[in-house]
Design a protein around this motif. Structure first.
Motif, PDB file in Angstrom:
ATOM      1  N   HIS A  32       0.934   4.078  -2.925  1.00 62.53           N
ATOM      2  CA  HIS A  32       0.352   5.369  -2.563  1.00 62.53           C
ATOM      3  C   HIS A  32       1.415   6.257  -1.898  1.00 62.53           C
ATOM      4  O   HIS A  32       1.300   6.575  -0.719  1.00 62.53           O
ATOM      5  N   TYR A  48       0.835  -1.201   0.000  1.00 65.61           N
ATOM      6  CA  TYR A  48       0.000   0.000   0.000  1.00 65.61           C
ATOM      7  C   TYR A  48       0.873   1.256   0.000  1.00 65.61           C
ATOM      8  O   TYR A  48       0.621   2.205  -0.738  1.00 65.61           O
ATOM      9  N   MET A  49       1.906   1.242   0.831  1.00 63.99           N
ATOM     10  CA  MET A  49       2.786   2.411   0.915  1.00 63.99           C
ATOM     11  C   MET A  49       3.543   2.620  -0.396  1.00 63.99           C
ATOM     12  O   MET A  49       3.771   3.765  -0.793  1.00 63.99           O
ATOM     13  N   ASP A  54       1.968   9.344  -2.179  1.00 61.12           N
ATOM     14  CA  ASP A  54       1.563  10.719  -1.907  1.00 61.12           C
ATOM     15  C   ASP A  54       0.727  10.843  -0.630  1.00 61.12           C
ATOM     16  O   ASP A  54       0.471  11.937  -0.158  1.00 61.12           O
ATOM     17  N   VAL A  55       0.266   9.740  -0.030  1.00 61.76           N
ATOM     18  CA  VAL A  55      -0.535   9.773   1.177  1.00 61.76           C
ATOM     19  C   VAL A  55       0.402   9.964   2.351  1.00 61.76           C
ATOM     20  O   VAL A  55       1.402   9.284   2.509  1.00 61.76           O
ATOM     21  N   HIS A  56       0.073  10.881   3.221  1.00 60.17           N
ATOM     22  CA  HIS A  56       0.934  11.158   4.376  1.00 60.17           C
ATOM     23  C   HIS A  56       0.499  10.355   5.543  1.00 60.17           C
ATOM     24  O   HIS A  56      -0.233  10.354   6.281  1.00 60.17           O
TER      25      HIS A  56
END
Length: 90
Positions: A86, A82-83, A88-90
């Motif tokens: 994604h 997932y990391m 751009d997800v903080h």
């Protein structure tokens, strides 16, 4: 020549804590959280070691531990994927 021989024990002294961490590998947090299988399977002294009930209990505990470790590994892998997907997800 004397400086080189004095550095070796010092370097070993600095590396010792890192090497000690390697000795702690082997028992997973899942295994630690399940407690003592022997005590659990003896059921407060009502089941004797080596009896069919005791053997079945130990096998069940092994399967439970393996399943829990597989779930934990899968969650960790899914989180990593997932990391990676994604960023751009903080």
């Amino acid at each position: 020549m004397r400086m080189i021989s004095a550095r070796a024990p010092f370097a070993l002294l600095l590396a010792l804590p890192l090497l000690a961490g390697c000795l702690e590998r082997g028992r997973s947090p899942v295994a630690e959280s399940m407690g003592d299988d022997d005590q659990y399977c003896q059921a407060n002294g009502t089941v004797k070691v080596g009896s069919p009930e005791y053997v079945a209990c130990r096998k069940d505990r092994d399967v439970q531990r393996q399943n829990a470790e597989a779930r934990s590994d899968r969650r960790q892998r899914d989180l990593g994927e997932y990391m990676m997907n994604h960023p751009d997800v903080h």
